[in-house]
Design an enzyme around this catalytic site. Structure first.
Site, short mmCIF file in Angstrom:
data_model
loop_
_atom_site.label_atom_id
_atom_site.label_comp_id
_atom_site.label_asym_id
_atom_site.label_seq_id
_atom_site.Cartn_x
_atom_site.Cartn_y
_atom_site.Cartn_z
N LYS A 198 0.85 -1.20 0.00
CA LYS A 198 0.00 0.00 0.00
C LYS A 198 0.89 1.25 0.00
CE LYS A 198 -1.88 2.77 2.83
NZ LYS A 198 -1.71 4.00 2.02
N GLU A 273 9.31 1.03 11.24
CA GLU A 273 10.34 2.06 11.09
C GLU A 273 9.61 3.38 11.23
OE1 GLU A 273 12.30 4.69 10.06
OE2 GLU A 273 12.82 3.97 8.06
#
Ligand code: NAI
Ligand code: MG
Length: 504
Positions: A198, A273
């Site tokens: 995505k 992250e």
């Protein structure tokens, strides 16, 4: 459609943009969203429309996950490691031969200057694909000498196998759209997983073009599925999906927490992250010219929209005034402009929302009493139609101020003096984040002491903003967990099976 801002577009970039509307990639087919909905993507340098994109939502994510599962159980599982490597190398070749076109699409959609896209994002993307292509034939288990103390006279053979996880969902941000896509696809595919990607809603174009190249490279349908859409709909559906085995997420710490919660349903693996508020520390004995460049690049690269931005600069008090004045002077001279103009050194922020967020931090800094030495405003004149923020330097910053604690994700730096090593180490570690840190000194012992003490996933000694396919990347504390890139990515995209053989 793009002639006003892009007179010298590569014919392939032009052809891609001339399609004007783009679809989802599911099971090797380009399809509309089941709802029929689309969203617009625009050029942040001008606000001009670049195209419309099919808007994935839960039902499309369901279809993409089903396609990824079918490919994982079917054709992709029959591709040998060596063939996987060949496919990834072929994709690397295509990324390289289409570099100019991909860089232009990236610049148009994201705003970054073309030189950075061409010299940074593109070669790194190709290199990541090649690095992980090389891994495909080296993902091995081991034989283990087991003893089984409760079973006298035991004779067993034991070995381990590293297996793919299955379907990987990759939710990525808009700051390095192509690079982030490749950084997930390369290790995930190398390890034998399939992927539902995505892209960020602000920057879907380069991923969609990459999807075409993936087809050209010959990957089987469904190995990679691409579902552009918004976070709370498509992103949340992917994060919570019971058919997804792992989510690799890059973005805000706030959404990272949501992804972890959403993962609880099927206990999928998660790697995160997230944000940063990274210290860049200049000691009095540093090579000051190199440090000055490192300070500048550390914060202003990619308009400051990097998770690793050196947004807190600490300079030893004996060099503080001179270094800060030089940084401010340099910031004032930066040539801002549309990324496709080769003379531009800094482009716009990605969106109006991001520009407003960044400017609100500038206001917060002023209100809390920090001193504005450069920038601080939206750029006007010929740039007034885009989301440009001037490179901004604050001094007189206190560690407790919002501009010294919170991720701004824009071209805004807080510069602070310090007296000694112990003090600056404690202050450098004094935020909820721990992604990267930079240290500038010629004293080798001090450099290593700092590297030891800094709470960060990456430490740069006498350099800043370096990344490589082989070097692990990721954060400590609220900057996330798990490591992308390097051999650790292989661990992150596989699981270990333990096999026992009775030889008695
Ligand atoms: P974000 O974290 O909202 O978006 C990143 C990605 O997550 C996008 O693909 C988005 O569609 C998706 N997403 C959003 N909400 C989601 C949800 N509930 N479930 C699943 N996926 C979801 O970041 P945003 O709003 O674009 O930027 C906000 C701030 O986040 C920035 O100012 C910056 O501080 C930080 N950020 C950090 C990045 C990094 O590289 N670590 C990259 C982008 C943003
Ligand atoms: Mg958001």
């Amino acid at each position: 459609m793009t002639t006003t801002t892009a007179p010298q577009l590569h014919p392939d970039a032009k052809a891609f943009l001339d399609k004007k509307s783009h679809k989802l990639l599911i099971g090797g087919q380009w399809v509309d969203a089941l709802s029929g909905k689309t969203f617009k993507t625009t050029n942040p340098a001008s606000g001009e429309l670049l195209g419309t994109v099919a808007e994935a939502d839960r039902a499309d994510v369901d279809a993409a996950v089903a396609a990824a599962r079918a490919a994982f159980e079917g054709p992709w599982s029959k591709v040998t490691p060596s063939e996987r490597g060949k496919l990834l190398n072929r994709l690397a070749d295509l990324v390289e031969s289409h570099a100019e076109e991909l860089a232009q699409l990236e610049t148009l959609d994201n705003g970054k200057v073309i030189g950075e896209a061409l010299k940074g994002d593109l070669p790194l993307s190709a290199d990541l694909l090649r690095y992980f292509a090389g891994w495909t034939t080296k993902i091995a288990g081991e034989t283990t000498p087991v003893s089984v103390p409760y079973y006298p006279g035991a004779r067993f053979m034991h070995y381990t196998v590293r297996e793919p996880l299955g379907v990987v969902g990759a939710i990525i941000p808009w700051n390095f759209p192509l690079l982030m896509a490749v950084e997930r696809l390369a290790p995930a595919l190398a390890c034998g997983n399939t992927v539902v990607l995505k892209p960020a809603e602000q920057t879907p174009l380069s991923a969609l073009r990459l999807g075409e190249l993936i087809g050209e490279a010959g990957l089987p349908p469904g190995a990679v599925n691409i579902v552009p859409g918004f976070g709370p709909t498509a992103g949340a559906a992917l994060a919570a999906h019971m058919g997804v085995d792992k989510i690799s997420f890059t973005g805000s710490t706030e959404v990272g927490r949501e992804v972890v919660k959403a993962s609880a349903g099927n206990l999928k693996k998660v790697s995160l992250e997230l944000g940063g508020k990274s210290p860049n520390i200049v000691f009095e004995d540093a090579d000051l010219d190199a440090a000055a460049k490192g300070m500048f690049m550390g914060i202003f690269y990619n308009q400051g929209q990097t998770c690793s931005a050196g947004s807190r600069v600490f300079v030893h008090e004996s060099k503080f005034e001179a270094m800060v004045a030089a940084l401010a002077e340099r910031a004032k001279k930066v040539r801002q402009g549309p990324g496709l103009d080769p003379a531009s050194r800094m482009g716009p922020l990605v969106s109006e929302e991001q520009m407003k967020r960044v400017l609100s931090y500038v206001e917060a800094g002023k209100k809390e009493g920090a001193k504005l030495l450069a920038g601080g405003e939206r750029a006007g004149g010929p740039l007034a139609g885009g989301w440009f923020v001037q490179p901004t330097v604050f001094s007189d910053v206190k560690d407790s101020m919002r501009i010294a604690q919170e991720e701004i994700f824009g071209p805004v730096v807080a510069v602070m003096p310090f007296k000694d090593e112990a003090e600056v180490l404690a202050r450098a570690n004094g935020t909820p984040y721990g992604l990267v840190a930079g240290v500038w000194t010629k004293d080798i012992k001090k450099a290593f002491r700092m590297a030891q003490g800094l709470k960060a996933g990456v430490v740069w000694l006498n350099c800043y903003q370096f990344v490589d396919a082989a070097a692990p990347w990721g954060g400590t504390k609220q900057s996330g967990y798990g490591r992308e890139k390097g051999p650790y990515a292989i661990e992150a995209y596989t699981q270990v099976k333990s096999v026992w053989v009775d030889l008695n």
